[in-house]
Design an enzyme around this catalytic site. Structure first.
Site, PDB file in Angstrom:
ATOM      1  N   ASP A 102       0.823  -1.218   0.000  1.00 42.58           N
ATOM      2  CA  ASP A 102       0.000   0.000   0.000  1.00 42.58           C
ATOM      3  C   ASP A 102       0.854   1.263   0.000  1.00 42.58           C
ATOM      4  OD1 ASP A 102      -2.116   1.767   0.205  1.00 42.58           O
ATOM      5  OD2 ASP A 102      -2.497   1.382   2.324  1.00 42.58           O
ATOM      6  N   ASP A 282      -1.808   5.738  -6.301  1.00 39.57           N
ATOM      7  CA  ASP A 282      -2.137   4.892  -5.156  1.00 39.57           C
ATOM      8  C   ASP A 282      -2.309   3.440  -5.578  1.00 39.57           C
ATOM      9  OD1 ASP A 282      -3.000   4.022  -2.641  1.00 39.57           O
ATOM     10  OD2 ASP A 282      -5.076   4.578  -3.020  1.00 39.57           O
TER      11      ASP A 282
END
Ligand SMILES: *[C@@H]1O[C@H](CO)[C@@H](O)[C@H](O)[C@H]1NC(C)=O
Ligand SMILES: *[C@@H]1O[C@H](CO)[C@@H](O)[C@H](O)[C@H]1NC(C)=O
Ligand SMILES: *[C@@H]1O[C@H](CO)[C@@H](O)[C@H](O)[C@H]1NC(C)=O
Length: 412
Positions: A102, A282
């Site tokens: 992440d 992201d």
């Protein structure tokens, strides 16, 4: 404190690794291969959960360091469709955990499924870590331990582990490998407002890598599970991109600046639909999210309609033939998402509850207007077309073309 430890004792654990054992010193970049898992749910949940994450990223970064965000943890923390998993060993001998990679968070922790196994290298700091995500959180004890990313990437040292007593929505994964900027760890410790060094930081300060940066290679696929991602610590893997690697500065605009944020404008064909503004890239977001005004302009220009079954925009075969490229202008360089790259893979239409012969688009509405400091999220659908580089040392990012940039894989 007694009550607190009782609370914490039954649960899991997270940690960040680092270390003072400079035995292994490969100074060249070292790569870790990633397993891509597609875990789609039918209905518009994929779209709305991405939007929730977008809104959470915006508000979370604005909280004052040290203040906790109230989270009820009733919803899964990670419910994006595309997830990249790294196998990470913790302890000695190491227990292996499957961690979600992440870029939108920076704490690394384990224990959501496979319990944290303490070994002789496990060292409690006595502190408690709490991390809030889009729609959930976890709390745990902080440990320092040895972390093994590959045979060549072993670190041990400063803080970060967590034993969690409350975790929701991570199953079947064990936790998170947080590769966002270090700032995002601010306020995650109970007793301190200090930052916690990330795994990347620790690799660098321990001399395991000589460049305080990382590179990410994703690739499009129409399969539900495939080993096709590469995370490179300490630089880039030049074999994974073609042509020039264009480097540009992180944005200074809040809140995008707290993430891997940068400034870009977006054109559909030759029409500007989003004027130069800040947003982020992201790995925890599947689709391409644009501020509502830019999204509306895209809808108008393409003639797409919202499909209520999948939550995605849909176009006819005829409209697809006249679909133009999206162009992302970043620091004087243009990155092109060809029409095929704007399509949800048709082979996976039914997996999201759509019909096999429909054409769905991957551009979605962020749910807020531009001008709020985080006006786009270039998610996985962008990152599978361009190699990306995250350079902490110089506060800059980079993108490069790959063999997949212009690949036509989604329309089958
Ligand atoms: C897919 O997601 C659901 C919840 O959304 C979860 O229960 C299930 O375990 C996941 N499966 C895989 C293989 O990730
Ligand atoms: C948590 O739940 C309370 C009461 O149900 C509610 O008022 C609050 O808004 C919720 N907080 C979040 C972050 O969802
Ligand atoms: C992709 O195609 C565009 C034309 O649509 C071209 O300008 C560009 O160089 C191509 N990129 C790569 C990496 O092949």
């Amino acid at each position: 404190m007694a009550a607190l430890s009782r609370l914490l004792s039954p649960l899991l654990l997270a940690l960040v690794a680092v270390g003072a054992s400079p035995a292994i010193i490969p100074r060249a970049p070292v790569s870790v291969s990633l397993l891509k898992e597609l875990n789609v749910t039918t209905g518009p949940q994929m779209v709305t959960s991405g939007r929730q994450r977008a809104q959470a990223l915006k508000t979370k970064a604005f909280r004052a360091p040290g203040t906790k965000v109230a989270a009820n943890a009733t919803e899964p923390v990670i419910n994006e469709a595309v997830i990249y998993i790294a196998e990470v060993g913790v302890g000695s001998p190491p227990t292996t955990y499957n961690l979600i990679v992440d870029t939108g968070s920076s704490n690394t922790w384990v224990g959501a499924v496979t319990p944290y196994e303490q070994t002789s290298t496990s060292e409690s700091t006595g502190d408690i870590v709490e991390v809030t995500y889009g729609s959930g959180f976890f709390i745990g004890l902080e440990y320092i331990d040895t972390v093994t990313l590959s045979d060549d990437l072993v670190i041990r040292s400063s803080p970060s582990g967590q034993l969690s007593y409350r975790i929701n929505g991570f199953s079947p994964y064990d936790g998170i490998l947080g590769i966002g900027p270090t700032y995002l760890t601010t306020g995650t410790l109970l007793t301190s407002s200090e930052e916690i060094p990330t795994v990347t930081d620790n690799l660098y300060t321990e001399g395991v890598i000589s460049d305080w940066s990382l590179g990410i290679s994703f690739a499009p696929t129409t399969e539900e599970e495939v080993q096709n991602g590469v995370l490179t610590f300490g630089g880039v893997d030049e074999s994974l991109y073609s042509g020039e690697l264009n480097i540009f500065p992180k944005t200074t605009t809040e809140p995008a600046t707290y993430y891997w944020g940068y400034d870009q404008s977006v054109l559909y064909g030759d029409t500007e639909i989003l004027a130069l503004t800040a947003g982020i890239t992201d790995t925890g977001t599947t689709l391409l999210y644009l501020a509502t005004d830019a999204y509306d302009a895209y809808v108008d220009a393409t003639g797409a309609t919202l499909d209520s079954t999948t939550g995605l925009l849909s176009i006819s075969a005829e409209q697809f033939l006249s679909l133009k490229s999206l162009f992302f202008d970043i620091n004087g360089v243009t990155y092109e998402l060809i029409p095929d790259a704007q399509l949800w893979p048709t082979a996976l239409n039914e997996a999201i509850g759509g019909t096999a012969d429909s054409l769905y688009l991957v551009v979605s509405d962020m749910g807020s207007s531009s001008g709020e400091g985080l006006d786009f999220i270039n998610g996985y659908v962008f990152l599978e077309r361009f190699y990306s580089v995250y350079d902490s040392a110089n506060a800059q990012l980079g993108f490069a073309s790959t063999e997949y940039t212009n690949a036509t894989v989604n329309y089958q």
